[in-house]
Design a protein around this motif. Structure first.
Motif, PDB file in Angstrom:
ATOM      1  N   PHE A 156       1.051  -1.469   0.151  1.00  0.00           N
ATOM      2  CA  PHE A 156      -0.274   0.099   0.011  1.00  0.00           C
ATOM      3  C   PHE A 156       1.450   0.963   0.171  1.00  0.00           C
ATOM      4  CE2 PHE A 156      -4.431   1.735   2.209  1.00  0.00           C
ATOM      5  CZ  PHE A 156      -4.000   2.436   1.117  1.00  0.00           C
ATOM      6  N   THR A 213       1.953   8.909   0.116  1.00  0.00           N
ATOM      7  CA  THR A 213       2.667   9.837   0.739  1.00  0.00           C
ATOM      8  C   THR A 213       2.671  10.052   2.247  1.00  0.00           C
ATOM      9  OG1 THR A 213       2.472  11.471  -0.872  1.00  0.00           O
ATOM     10  CG2 THR A 213       2.984  12.378   0.672  1.00  0.00           C
ATOM     11  N   PHE A 214       1.594   9.277   2.996  1.00  0.00           N
ATOM     12  CA  PHE A 214       0.888   8.834   4.730  1.00  0.00           C
ATOM     13  C   PHE A 214       1.584  10.579   5.204  1.00  0.00           C
ATOM     14  CE2 PHE A 214       1.950   4.451   2.963  1.00  0.00           C
ATOM     15  CZ  PHE A 214       0.623   4.697   2.977  1.00  0.00           C
ATOM     16  N   HIS A 237      -3.725   7.768   8.393  1.00  0.00           N
ATOM     17  CA  HIS A 237      -4.761   8.257   9.428  1.00  0.00           C
ATOM     18  C   HIS A 237      -5.663   6.852   8.708  1.00  0.00           C
ATOM     19  CE1 HIS A 237      -6.375   8.611   5.040  1.00  0.00           C
ATOM     20  NE2 HIS A 237      -5.330  10.107   4.719  1.00  0.00           N
ATOM     21  N   HIS A 282      -6.989   4.661   5.691  1.00  0.00           N
ATOM     22  CA  HIS A 282      -5.688   4.468   5.266  1.00  0.00           C
ATOM     23  C   HIS A 282      -6.207   3.142   5.747  1.00  0.00           C
ATOM     24  CE1 HIS A 282      -2.948   7.766   4.234  1.00  0.00           C
ATOM     25  NE2 HIS A 282      -3.835   7.862   2.967  1.00  0.00           N
ATOM     26  N   GLY A 297      -6.128   4.661  -3.699  1.00  0.00           N
ATOM     27  CA  GLY A 297      -8.054   4.728  -3.949  1.00  0.00           C
ATOM     28  C   GLY A 297      -8.097   5.206  -4.813  1.00  0.00           C
ATOM     29  N   ASP A 349      -9.313   8.034  -6.012  1.00  0.00           N
ATOM     30  CA  ASP A 349      -8.877   8.895  -6.470  1.00  0.00           C
ATOM     31  C   ASP A 349      -7.050   8.634  -7.316  1.00  0.00           C
ATOM     32  OD1 ASP A 349      -8.144   8.673  -4.031  1.00  0.00           O
ATOM     33  OD2 ASP A 349      -6.670  10.286  -4.068  1.00  0.00           O
ATOM     34  N   SER A 350      -6.807   7.768  -6.723  1.00  0.00           N
ATOM     35  CA  SER A 350      -5.678   7.105  -7.886  1.00  0.00           C
ATOM     36  C   SER A 350      -5.915   6.538  -8.632  1.00  0.00           C
ATOM     37  CB  SER A 350      -4.419   6.233  -6.707  1.00  0.00           C
ATOM     38  OG  SER A 350      -4.586   7.200  -5.241  1.00  0.00           O
ATOM     39  N   ARG A 367     -13.866   5.627  -2.178  1.00  0.00           N
ATOM     40  CA  ARG A 367     -12.824   6.848  -1.679  1.00  0.00           C
ATOM     41  C   ARG A 367     -14.612   7.853  -1.780  1.00  0.00           C
ATOM     42  NH1 ARG A 367      -7.541  10.116  -1.271  1.00  0.00           N
ATOM     43  NH2 ARG A 367      -8.331  10.848   1.029  1.00  0.00           N
ATOM     44  N   TYR A 393     -14.471   6.313   4.016  1.00  0.00           N
ATOM     45  CA  TYR A 393     -14.524   7.426   5.218  1.00  0.00           C
ATOM     46  C   TYR A 393     -14.043   8.318   4.125  1.00  0.00           C
ATOM     47  CZ  TYR A 393     -13.787   2.406   6.685  1.00  0.00           C
ATOM     48  OH  TYR A 393     -14.004   1.701   7.210  1.00  0.00           O
ATOM     49  N   ILE A 452     -11.645  10.808   5.342  1.00  0.00           N
ATOM     50  CA  ILE A 452     -10.532  11.387   5.437  1.00  0.00           C
ATOM     51  C   ILE A 452      -9.338  11.534   4.469  1.00  0.00           C
ATOM     52  CG2 ILE A 452      -9.367  10.736   7.648  1.00  0.00           C
ATOM     53  CD1 ILE A 452     -10.882   8.217   8.374  1.00  0.00           C
ATOM     54  N   ALA A 506      -5.810  12.632   4.239  1.00  0.00           N
ATOM     55  CA  ALA A 506      -4.673  14.004   5.411  1.00  0.00           C
ATOM     56  C   ALA A 506      -4.086  15.582   4.741  1.00  0.00           C
ATOM     57  CB  ALA A 506      -2.801  13.082   4.182  1.00  0.00           C
ATOM     58  N   THR A 507      -5.267  15.578   3.373  1.00  0.00           N
ATOM     59  CA  THR A 507      -4.570  17.421   3.348  1.00  0.00           C
ATOM     60  C   THR A 507      -5.815  18.237   4.740  1.00  0.00           C
ATOM     61  OG1 THR A 507      -4.349  16.803   1.392  1.00  0.00           O
ATOM     62  CG2 THR A 507      -5.307  18.951   1.646  1.00  0.00           C
TER      63      THR A 507
END
Ligand code: ATP
Length: 214
Positions: free
Chosen positions: A8, A11-12, A16, A19, A107, A109-110, A134, A176, A178, A180-181
């Protein structure tokens, strides 16, 4: 036949619960014993993560310390130059052997930007793609040729488990909201991130002051 193994990438910044929860759900659904988190080295021309590579790994360690499902692979951070995912997948395939089913988790988006990845059409020669839902992202790719590629490679659970690579699995994971941004924005404003991150990660961020100032 060896069991399906999953990596997986991300950038992590920071890792969160979006993930972690998706990965746990996927592991149950697909009978995966190990999900390896693969933190990325961000290319110099792109906006840099707020946390250093060392801090991002520290956060990963804290997030997974009580969950044997996870391990961490820091190979991309140990290189001086950013690595393309396809290069890392080539190495992973060589390590696990030709027949082991190997999956790369992303996800939705990717998936929608997959055609911007280096040599993206070769990715399925090395792994399956497992795609977590997502919220807020389209279910179809805007480019009909890419969407046709996604549809053509659609795979079910037995195919993921029995074939080494080549499938795209759109997983019915929970939604989720959620990112990171959003977490960084909340931390900049001193807002709570309860339930968005593991407590151990919240404690580290509070103690170090990471993400407090822009
Ligand atoms: P940012 O908000 O900075 O873009 P992010 O929350 O998307 O960060 P990344 O580290 O960039 O986190 O994500 C790594 C991978 O995890 C990507 O493939 C991304 O699509 C996926 N991912 C991140 N958050 C979620 C989520 N809430 N649900 C499903 N997949 C997610």
């Amino acid at each position: 036949m060896s069991k399906l193994r999953a990596w997986f990438g991300g950038t992590f910044d920071p890792i969160h619960n979006g993930h972690l929860n998706c990965a746990r759900e996927l592991a149950t659904l697909l009978d995966i014993d190990n999900v390896t988190l693969l933190p990325n080295n961000v290319p110099p021309h792109r906006p840099q993560p707020e946390a250093s590579a060392r801090q991002r790994v520290e956060l990963l360690k804290l997030a997974i310390h009580d969950d044997p499902l996870f391990s961490i692979d820091t190979r991309e951070l140990e290189r001086d130059t950013p690595s393309w995912t396809i290069d890392t997948l080539t190495l992973l395939r060589a390590e696990v052997g030709e027949t082991t089913p190997l999956a790369f988790i992303i996800g939705q988006d990717s998936l929608l930007s997959i055609n911007r990845w280096e040599r993206w059409q070769e990715i399925l020669d090395y792994c399956h793609l497992i795609v977590a839902q997502r919220p807020g992202y389209a279910s179809q790719h805007s480019d009909s040729k890419v969407q046709a590629w996604i549809t053509r490679h659609n795979a079910n659970v037995p195919q993921l488990q029995q074939q080494p690579c080549g499938g795209i699995f759109l997983a019915d994971t929970g939604l989720y909201t959620i990112s990171a941004t959003d977490i960084r924005r909340r931390l900049h404003h001193g807002l709570s991130c309860q339930n968005l991150l593991p407590d151990s990660v919240i404690d580290y961020i509070a103690t170090t002051g990471l993400y407090r100032h822009r």
